[in-house]
Motif scaffolding. Sequence first.
Motif, PDB file in Angstrom:
ATOM      1  N   GLN A 191       0.832  -1.210   0.000  1.00  0.00           N
ATOM      2  CA  GLN A 191       0.000   0.000   0.000  1.00  0.00           C
ATOM      3  C   GLN A 191       0.866   1.260   0.000  1.00  0.00           C
ATOM      4  OE1 GLN A 191      -3.487   0.265  -0.264  1.00  0.00           O
ATOM      5  NE2 GLN A 191      -3.336  -1.914  -0.703  1.00  0.00           N
ATOM      6  N   THR A 202      -5.371   2.674  -4.634  1.00  0.00           N
ATOM      7  CA  THR A 202      -5.296   2.666  -3.173  1.00  0.00           C
ATOM      8  C   THR A 202      -6.070   3.863  -2.612  1.00  0.00           C
ATOM      9  OG1 THR A 202      -3.817   2.693  -1.252  1.00  0.00           O
ATOM     10  CG2 THR A 202      -3.116   3.941  -3.167  1.00  0.00           C
ATOM     11  N   ASP A 203      -6.550   3.726  -1.387  1.00  0.00           N
ATOM     12  CA  ASP A 203      -7.184   4.848  -0.690  1.00  0.00           C
ATOM     13  C   ASP A 203      -6.223   5.512   0.262  1.00  0.00           C
ATOM     14  OD1 ASP A 203     -10.075   4.377  -1.578  1.00  0.00           O
ATOM     15  OD2 ASP A 203      -9.544   2.436  -0.725  1.00  0.00           O
ATOM     16  N   CYS A 204      -5.080   4.920   0.444  1.00  0.00           N
ATOM     17  CA  CYS A 204      -4.112   5.447   1.403  1.00  0.00           C
ATOM     18  C   CYS A 204      -3.376   6.625   0.794  1.00  0.00           C
ATOM     19  CB  CYS A 204      -3.119   4.359   1.807  1.00  0.00           C
ATOM     20  SG  CYS A 204      -3.909   2.859   2.409  1.00  0.00           S
ATOM     21  N   SER A 209      -3.096   6.794   6.995  1.00  0.00           N
ATOM     22  CA  SER A 209      -4.163   6.084   6.325  1.00  0.00           C
ATOM     23  C   SER A 209      -3.914   4.582   6.143  1.00  0.00           C
ATOM     24  CB  SER A 209      -4.420   6.740   4.973  1.00  0.00           C
ATOM     25  OG  SER A 209      -5.593   6.245   4.427  1.00  0.00           O
ATOM     26  N   GLU A 212      -4.562   3.061   9.424  1.00  0.00           N
ATOM     27  CA  GLU A 212      -6.018   3.106   9.651  1.00  0.00           C
ATOM     28  C   GLU A 212      -6.726   1.977   8.925  1.00  0.00           C
ATOM     29  OE1 GLU A 212      -7.935   6.782   8.538  1.00  0.00           O
ATOM     30  OE2 GLU A 212      -6.562   7.878   9.852  1.00  0.00           O
ATOM     31  N   PHE A 213      -6.367   1.827   7.637  1.00  0.00           N
ATOM     32  CA  PHE A 213      -6.993   0.780   6.830  1.00  0.00           C
ATOM     33  C   PHE A 213      -6.819  -0.593   7.462  1.00  0.00           C
ATOM     34  CE2 PHE A 213      -5.877  -2.302   3.332  1.00  0.00           C
ATOM     35  CZ  PHE A 213      -7.171  -2.702   3.071  1.00  0.00           C
ATOM     36  N   TYR A 214      -5.606  -0.899   7.900  1.00  0.00           N
ATOM     37  CA  TYR A 214      -5.358  -2.229   8.446  1.00  0.00           C
ATOM     38  C   TYR A 214      -5.904  -2.396   9.868  1.00  0.00           C
ATOM     39  CZ  TYR A 214      -2.843  -3.635   4.316  1.00  0.00           C
ATOM     40  OH  TYR A 214      -2.534  -3.964   3.022  1.00  0.00           O
ATOM     41  N   ASN A 216      -8.656  -0.997  10.893  1.00  0.00           N
ATOM     42  CA  ASN A 216     -10.077  -1.224  10.596  1.00  0.00           C
ATOM     43  C   ASN A 216     -10.306  -2.644  10.092  1.00  0.00           C
ATOM     44  OD1 ASN A 216     -12.106  -1.317   8.192  1.00  0.00           O
ATOM     45  ND2 ASN A 216     -12.898   0.317   9.509  1.00  0.00           N
ATOM     46  N   LEU A 217      -9.433  -3.090   9.211  1.00  0.00           N
ATOM     47  CA  LEU A 217      -9.573  -4.432   8.647  1.00  0.00           C
ATOM     48  C   LEU A 217      -9.466  -5.509   9.734  1.00  0.00           C
ATOM     49  CD1 LEU A 217      -8.384  -5.701   5.295  1.00  0.00           C
ATOM     50  CD2 LEU A 217      -7.470  -6.927   7.246  1.00  0.00           C
ATOM     51  N   ASN A 220     -12.548  -5.565  12.029  1.00  0.00           N
ATOM     52  CA  ASN A 220     -13.717  -6.176  11.392  1.00  0.00           C
ATOM     53  C   ASN A 220     -13.580  -7.685  11.231  1.00  0.00           C
ATOM     54  OD1 ASN A 220     -15.387  -3.902  11.015  1.00  0.00           O
ATOM     55  ND2 ASN A 220     -14.131  -3.265   9.268  1.00  0.00           N
ATOM     56  N   VAL A 221     -12.376  -8.104  10.916  1.00  0.00           N
ATOM     57  CA  VAL A 221     -12.183  -9.536  10.665  1.00  0.00           C
ATOM     58  C   VAL A 221     -12.229 -10.345  11.961  1.00  0.00           C
ATOM     59  CG1 VAL A 221     -10.431 -11.216   9.966  1.00  0.00           C
ATOM     60  CG2 VAL A 221     -10.945  -9.266   8.486  1.00  0.00           C
TER      61      VAL A 221
END
Lengths: 223, 223
Positions: A191, A202-204, A209, A212-214, A216-217, A220-221
Amino acid sequence: MNTILSNLKIKVNEKIYVKDPETSPLGKKIVEKSILLIDEIGFDNFTFKKLGEKIGSNESSIYRYFENKHKLLVYLSSWYWSWMEYKLVFATTNIVDPKEKLNKAITIVTEKITDNANTEHINEFILNKIIIAEFTKTVQTKEVDQENKEGFFLIYKRVINRIVGIVKEVNPEYPFPKSLVSTIVEGSLHQHFLTEHLKTITDCNESVSTTEFYLNLAKNVLR
Amino acid sequence: MNTILSNLKIKVNEKIYVKDPETSPLGKKIVEKSILLIDEIGFDNFTFKKLGEKIGSNESSIYRYFENKHKLLVYLSSWYWSWMEYKLVFATTNIVDPKEKLNKAITIVTEKITDNANTEHINEFILNKIIIAEFTKTVQTKEVDQENKEGFFLIYKRVINRIVGIVKEVNPEYPFPKSLVSTIVEGSLHQHFLTEHLKTITDCNESVSTTEFYLNLAKNVLR
DNA sequence: GCAAATATAATAGTATTACTATCAATAACG
DNA sequence: CGTTATTGATAGTAATACTATTATATTTGC
């Protein structure tokens, strides 16, 4: 932490080098300047001859420390992951809550290094850039099985499995802890690369970011 | 699907080659045998001279099709992702339910290719092995920005963004659709690599499992 | 403080890689 | 049947990836 790290000698598998670069000024210079040169011209264009010129030293002298440039890159990677492991241990000991511990761990391995933690001859900020750009090249070779057997990737695997342990604390039922962590660690490097070069997939966009993405991931997982 | 694919000509950016290998028997032979040879000895050890010997042709003739081995690998990757795109489109059209569509899409891009979909001169099974082992090398170069500008990675990015579209259908609120998909696509290649070479940091063991892991991951992240 | 051991520099040399250029031979095509 | 495009053969260059040898420093151990 900086002061502690600056005194700490990071241990790298002896089979990776011909002569331990930590034992002489020339060895340290090779490590120091190779980081700068690989960052500057890329690993593919990097040669021992160019490095020799850069450090005002002879090509043949560099061969006394490393068999070839591949091994030098493996050395730098090992150093990096060893350093990561220390950061991980420091950041997670004494934290009781597994979720908090995992968040700390993910933050450590996914965030972009912005400061130079004063290890005299190693610029961690630039080393991180190299790892982002070149790390997969250390494993993606025809010799991977042989080198794995010789322990070249031990530290990397230990970092992964250390975090796997925390994941299991958070959710012992989750069926893919190893794949999750290796996806996060490798994926975050990827990323960072995309952020720099292929922004449309990518959104990062900054250091925050990707982490943050990971975070959050993982949340959730594992819930 | 096989019959449809065998008639289909996959289009690759013209800037990648000097002369379109699809326009001559020698060109096709170069593509066919390069896949076998790269799989056999690895991209790092692969040279046009060796390929020439393998196909009973002259090194200089190969240079009339591809400037260098890097471009040849970029060509093979483009072909692969273009093929993936067709498979994706075929598998997902006429499916109304976004969740089902996403599951199909993830399955397509994460599963290991086990059959050879009878494109005459291209062995998709082996090409998939090459992509697993070597794909990151196509982007991780100092020239990535220039080559990206010239459109070398367009098809790959289009595959990613096609799936991003489906993710957005499933959950328009999810803040990281691009990073999620690029993590899944790149990550699944990585997991296949780990399954083969660094088994201690993955839970995946056969073709199914990698897909299972990512199906589960996507479901949990997007609910 | 000096001899012995060790580390580095300088030079040379080899095989391979990564091409480019030229020209001859062949096939294809109109 | 002659032109054109394609391929093959050969040669050549610069760079890479080393190895070997010898000379020169530098360190260290007694």
